[in-house]
Design a protein around this motif. Structure first.
Motif, PDB file in Angstrom:
ATOM      1  N   GLN A 180       6.417  -1.088 -27.438  1.00 61.32           N
ATOM      2  CA  GLN A 180       7.326  -0.135 -28.075  1.00 61.32           C
ATOM      3  C   GLN A 180       8.157   0.656 -27.070  1.00 61.32           C
ATOM      4  N   GLY A 181       7.886   0.533 -25.790  1.00 63.82           N
ATOM      5  CA  GLY A 181       8.615   1.304 -24.784  1.00 63.82           C
ATOM      6  C   GLY A 181       8.370   2.798 -24.910  1.00 63.82           C
ATOM      7  N   LYS A 182       7.159   3.167 -25.317  1.00 64.44           N
ATOM      8  CA  LYS A 182       6.811   4.578 -25.509  1.00 64.44           C
ATOM      9  C   LYS A 182       5.809   5.013 -24.449  1.00 64.44           C
ATOM     10  N   ILE A 183       5.701   6.316 -24.320  1.00 61.70           N
ATOM     11  CA  ILE A 183       4.733   6.906 -23.409  1.00 61.70           C
ATOM     12  C   ILE A 183       3.854   7.849 -24.210  1.00 61.70           C
ATOM     13  N   MET A 184       2.533   7.668 -24.093  1.00 61.53           N
ATOM     14  CA  MET A 184       1.600   8.533 -24.804  1.00 61.53           C
ATOM     15  C   MET A 184       1.196   9.691 -23.901  1.00 61.53           C
ATOM     16  N   LEU A 185       1.359  10.886 -24.450  1.00 62.76           N
ATOM     17  CA  LEU A 185       0.959  12.118 -23.768  1.00 62.76           C
ATOM     18  C   LEU A 185      -0.044  12.851 -24.654  1.00 62.76           C
ATOM     19  N   SER A 186      -0.807  13.722 -24.034  1.00 64.08           N
ATOM     20  CA  SER A 186      -1.736  14.546 -24.798  1.00 64.08           C
ATOM     21  C   SER A 186      -1.697  15.969 -24.264  1.00 64.08           C
ATOM     22  N   SER A 187      -2.497  16.824 -24.858  1.00 63.79           N
ATOM     23  CA  SER A 187      -2.590  18.205 -24.386  1.00 63.79           C
ATOM     24  C   SER A 187      -3.161  18.268 -22.974  1.00 63.79           C
ATOM     25  N   LYS A 188      -3.725  17.188 -22.478  1.00 63.57           N
ATOM     26  CA  LYS A 188      -4.194  17.141 -21.088  1.00 63.57           C
ATOM     27  C   LYS A 188      -3.001  17.217 -20.137  1.00 63.57           C
ATOM     28  N   ILE A 191       4.646  10.096 -14.161  1.00 63.49           N
ATOM     29  CA  ILE A 191       3.971   9.345 -13.116  1.00 63.49           C
ATOM     30  C   ILE A 191       2.776   8.654 -13.766  1.00 63.49           C
ATOM     31  N   ALA A 192       2.738   7.328 -13.637  1.00 60.80           N
ATOM     32  CA  ALA A 192       1.695   6.542 -14.287  1.00 60.80           C
ATOM     33  C   ALA A 192       1.166   5.475 -13.337  1.00 60.80           C
ATOM     34  N   TYR A 193       0.023   4.959 -13.680  1.00 64.93           N
ATOM     35  CA  TYR A 193      -0.606   3.886 -12.906  1.00 64.93           C
ATOM     36  C   TYR A 193      -0.538   2.577 -13.688  1.00 64.93           C
ATOM     37  N   THR A 194      -0.545   1.477 -12.964  1.00 65.96           N
ATOM     38  CA  THR A 194      -0.480   0.171 -13.627  1.00 65.96           C
ATOM     39  C   THR A 194      -1.636  -0.015 -14.613  1.00 65.96           C
ATOM     40  N   SER A 195      -2.770   0.595 -14.348  1.00 62.18           N
ATOM     41  CA  SER A 195      -3.924   0.468 -15.252  1.00 62.18           C
ATOM     42  C   SER A 195      -3.705   1.197 -16.577  1.00 62.18           C
ATOM     43  N   GLN A 196      -2.644   1.993 -16.690  1.00 59.36           N
ATOM     44  CA  GLN A 196      -2.361   2.721 -17.927  1.00 59.36           C
ATOM     45  C   GLN A 196      -1.417   1.951 -18.856  1.00 59.36           C
ATOM     46  N   ILE A 197      -1.024   0.769 -18.479  1.00 56.18           N
ATOM     47  CA  ILE A 197      -0.152  -0.035 -19.335  1.00 56.18           C
ATOM     48  C   ILE A 197      -0.996  -0.724 -20.399  1.00 56.18           C
ATOM     49  N   VAL A 198      -0.629  -0.521 -21.655  1.00 56.15           N
ATOM     50  CA  VAL A 198      -1.299  -1.185 -22.772  1.00 56.15           C
ATOM     51  C   VAL A 198      -0.239  -1.873 -23.630  1.00 56.15           C
ATOM     52  N   LEU A 201       7.778  17.220 -15.309  1.00 58.71           N
ATOM     53  CA  LEU A 201       7.031  16.155 -14.632  1.00 58.71           C
ATOM     54  C   LEU A 201       5.615  16.172 -15.163  1.00 58.71           C
ATOM     55  N   THR A 202       5.151  15.009 -15.641  1.00 61.33           N
ATOM     56  CA  THR A 202       3.779  14.891 -16.142  1.00 61.33           C
ATOM     57  C   THR A 202       3.190  13.549 -15.731  1.00 61.33           C
ATOM     58  N   SER A 203       1.883  13.473 -15.865  1.00 62.07           N
ATOM     59  CA  SER A 203       1.227  12.172 -15.874  1.00 62.07           C
ATOM     60  C   SER A 203       1.287  11.717 -17.327  1.00 62.07           C
ATOM     61  N   CYS A 204       0.498  10.741 -17.711  1.00 63.87           N
ATOM     62  CA  CYS A 204       0.471  10.314 -19.107  1.00 63.87           C
ATOM     63  C   CYS A 204      -0.902   9.746 -19.430  1.00 63.87           C
ATOM     64  N   GLU A 205      -1.119   9.496 -20.687  1.00 63.42           N
ATOM     65  CA  GLU A 205      -2.340   8.804 -21.104  1.00 63.42           C
ATOM     66  C   GLU A 205      -2.129   7.295 -20.969  1.00 63.42           C
ATOM     67  N   TYR A 206      -1.021   6.811 -21.544  1.00 64.51           N
ATOM     68  CA  TYR A 206      -0.730   5.372 -21.530  1.00 64.51           C
ATOM     69  C   TYR A 206       0.764   5.103 -21.586  1.00 64.51           C
ATOM     70  N   LEU A 207       1.155   3.965 -21.038  1.00 62.70           N
ATOM     71  CA  LEU A 207       2.493   3.398 -21.224  1.00 62.70           C
ATOM     72  C   LEU A 207       2.335   2.297 -22.254  1.00 62.70           C
ATOM     73  N   ILE A 208       3.040   2.396 -23.365  1.00 66.38           N
ATOM     74  CA  ILE A 208       2.895   1.449 -24.465  1.00 66.38           C
ATOM     75  C   ILE A 208       4.005   0.413 -24.353  1.00 66.38           C
ATOM     76  N   ALA A 209       3.668  -0.750 -23.842  1.00 66.44           N
ATOM     77  CA  ALA A 209       4.633  -1.762 -23.432  1.00 66.44           C
ATOM     78  C   ALA A 209       5.524  -2.262 -24.570  1.00 66.44           C
ATOM     79  N   GLU A 243      -4.048   0.024 -29.069  1.00 66.81           N
ATOM     80  CA  GLU A 243      -4.797  -0.082 -27.817  1.00 66.81           C
ATOM     81  C   GLU A 243      -4.827   1.268 -27.087  1.00 66.81           C
ATOM     82  N   ALA A 244      -3.726   1.985 -27.132  1.00 64.62           N
ATOM     83  CA  ALA A 244      -3.665   3.306 -26.501  1.00 64.62           C
ATOM     84  C   ALA A 244      -4.603   4.293 -27.198  1.00 64.62           C
ATOM     85  N   MET A 245      -4.578   4.308 -28.518  1.00 60.41           N
ATOM     86  CA  MET A 245      -5.453   5.219 -29.267  1.00 60.41           C
ATOM     87  C   MET A 245      -6.923   4.887 -29.039  1.00 60.41           C
ATOM     88  N   SER A 246      -7.225   3.617 -28.973  1.00 57.12           N
ATOM     89  CA  SER A 246      -8.598   3.196 -28.681  1.00 57.12           C
ATOM     90  C   SER A 246      -9.024   3.698 -27.307  1.00 57.12           C
TER      91      SER A 246
END
Length: 160
Positions: free
Chosen positions: A73-81, A98-105, A63-71, A110-113
């Motif tokens: 490509q249907g991918k999820i960006m994770l980091s060492s955080k 677990i993600a928030y609507t504000s994390q959808i890019v 179970l993790t949070s994420c950095e971004y949901l990449i709409a 856009e995610a890398m930015s």
């Protein structure tokens, strides 16, 4: 996400989130979840779900949070955080995010930015994406997971 065989849940409060986690862990027969994020560990305690923070080998989900949901490509960006020093390929195949609507890019750029802006002086040591798509040869095998995403509403529209 759904087109790529992922599971998607939407909720707008903590009580719903706890019920979804309880139901999902029961449905997937998850006995132990690997979780290193203190905020999410507290959530698991509230849902009466067993977790481990230092032994991913004996867990059947992560179970993790994420950095971004990449709409697109249907991918999820994770980091060492989220992953700490763990290599994504060594974590359980069942991955709950677990993600928030504000994390959808829209896309990876856009995610890398967003990551570059958020961590301007302290970039994470690892940035990776995971997917549940199995027909994408550009994704390393260890990054293909059985994904369940719980999306939490964090934009509240004010109406006049």
């Amino acid at each position: 996400l759904i087109q790529n065989n992922g599971i998607f849940f939407y909720c707008d409060n903590k009580n719903e989130l706890i019920k979804i986690i309880e139901g999902l862990t029961n449905k997937l027969s998850i006995e132990n979840i690997y979780c290193v994020e203190p905020l999410l560990q507290n959530l698991l305690k509230s849902a009466n779900v067993n977790y481990k923070h230092c032994d991913s080998i004996n867990c059947n989900a992560v179970l993790t949070s994420c950095e971004y949901l990449i709409a697109h490509q249907g991918k999820i960006m994770l980091s060492s955080k989220q992953l700490k020093s763990n290599d994504i390929k060594n974590l359980p195949k069942e991955h709950i995010v677990i993600a928030y609507t504000s994390q959808i890019v829209k896309n990876l750029n856009e995610a890398m930015s967003g990551v570059n802006t958020r961590y301007i002086d302290n970039l994470p040591s690892t940035i990776t994406t995971i997917t549940s798509r199995v027909d994408n040869p550009s994704v390393a095998e260890g990054n293909i997971k059985k994904l369940s995403v719980i999306l939490i509403e964090d934009f509240k529209e004010t109406r006049k």
